[in-house]
Design an enzyme around this catalytic site. Structure first.
Site, mmCIF file in Angstrom:
data_model
loop_
_atom_site.group_PDB
_atom_site.id
_atom_site.type_symbol
_atom_site.label_atom_id
_atom_site.label_comp_id
_atom_site.label_asym_id
_atom_site.label_seq_id
_atom_site.Cartn_x
_atom_site.Cartn_y
_atom_site.Cartn_z
ATOM 1 N N GLU A 88 103.165 87.907 16.889
ATOM 2 C CA GLU A 88 104.554 88.245 17.201
ATOM 3 C C GLU A 88 105.463 87.635 16.140
ATOM 4 O OE1 GLU A 88 107.676 87.200 20.710
ATOM 5 O OE2 GLU A 88 105.797 88.126 21.390
ATOM 6 N N HIS B 63 110.006 91.713 22.932
ATOM 7 C CA HIS B 63 110.287 90.433 23.583
ATOM 8 C C HIS B 63 111.741 90.373 24.052
ATOM 9 C CE1 HIS B 63 108.714 86.016 23.732
ATOM 10 N NE2 HIS B 63 109.458 86.309 24.791
ATOM 11 N N ARG C 83 103.123 85.668 27.565
ATOM 12 C CA ARG C 83 102.910 85.159 26.213
ATOM 13 C C ARG C 83 101.846 86.017 25.544
ATOM 14 N NH1 ARG C 83 100.923 79.282 26.383
ATOM 15 N NH2 ARG C 83 98.872 80.208 26.035
#
Length: 311
Positions: free
Chosen positions: A253, A272, A224
């Protein structure tokens, strides 16, 4: 479930032949949401999840390994009589493979090789390393971390693991409880952040932790984005405090255009996609079949979400 009848299982938010086939493969009977299902297989994110479930539903399968958003929105809490399971473990090998790729890219100086526009091996040689004999710290040795340990061992690397409990992780040289995490930063040569995403954990790696690492260390984050202090990381990369960082998750993000991490030469960013749809969906289908098999046999599906633990 007992053996009296096969469980009736709905797929949402819309019926999907692939997932209904997975239900059949596990011994269940596909049905509509309006047909008093015993269970619900959810295939997308929290948006659009029904506010109320049919009273017949006793189990809900979620598609993600991390469930912090589902918990923070109260979706799990609002249905206390339902068993909820995540997809934790279903994608571990895929994400671990991506983490290994990023680590190898850094250690073998792949960014510098890709940026080169002339044949100059003598300038690149000093920055090329190896994982053979190296020690890799795995911060959060859950499913992904445990899948990564044997991959690293094949290349001759040793691992130090950090978990909440400190219980030994198979294959790791030593496992530290999270209370002793500060001990690991000067010990390992490189680090992979693969901690479970929970709302009570953030900024595991900040300026102090980066300063304690070896100047040859690469930091890989596949967990994360906010587990790493981005500003501190940029400063460490620019100053040479660490050798580099490779991130599949960032904070913020999506990483905005023009952010320093896009152009710092010792930073690698992937968007990601350590668990891309072409790999994620087949893995989730397999997970669904396994859990439907358990449910149809009267066993508890796995892993059951524990709201108090955050996963």
């Amino acid at each position: 479930m007992t053996s009296e009848r096969a469980p009736r299982i709905a797929v949402g938010p819309a019926r999907d032949a692939r997932f209904e086939q997975a239900v059949v493969g596990g011994g269940g009977v596909p049905c509509g949401f309006e047909d008093a299902p015993d269970a619900l297989i959810w295939t997308t994110g929290p948006d659009g999840f029904p506010e109320t479930l049919p009273p017949s539903v006793r189990w809900v399968q979620l598609p993600s390994a991390g469930v912090e958003y589902w918990l923070s929105q109260g979706i799990v809490r609002d249905h206390p009589h339902v068993t909820w399971t995540s997809a934790a473990g279903a994608y571990s090998a895929t994400v671990a493979e991506h983490a290994l790729m990023l680590l190898l890219a850094g250690v073998r100086a792949l960014p510098a090789h890709l940026a080169a526009t002339s044949w100059a091996p003598e300038t690149l040689a000093p920055s090329v390393g190896t994982l053979r004999g190296a020690t890799v710290g795995i911060i959060g040795a859950g499913g992904v971390g445990r899948a990564l340990v044997p991959m690293l061992a094949t290349l001759g690397a040793h691992t130090l693991a950090v978990t909440r409990s400190g219980r030994p992780v198979p294959g790791a040289v030593e496992t530290f409880p999270v209370e002793r995490i500060d001990e690991i930063w000067p010990l390992a040569d490189h680090f992979v952040i693969s901690a479970i995403a929970t709302t009570d954990v953030e900024r595991l790696v900040g300026a102090a932790e980066l300063a304690a690492m070896k100047p040859t260390a690469w930091v890989i984050n596949v967990a994360r984005g906010d587990l790493v202090d981005t500003d501190a990381l940029v400063a460490a990369l620019r100053s040479g405090a660490i050798a580099g960082a490779a991130l599949d998750v960032t904070d913020p993000e999506p990483l905005p255009d023009g952010h320093p991490l896009w152009t710092i030469p010792n930073a690698v960013v992937t968007p990601h996609d350590s668990n891309p749809a072409p790999l994620r969906i087949p893995a989730y289908l397999e997970h669904v079949t396994e859990n439907v098999t358990r449910f149809a046999s009267g066993l508890a599906p796995s892993p059951v979400i524990d709201p108090s633990a955050g996963y």
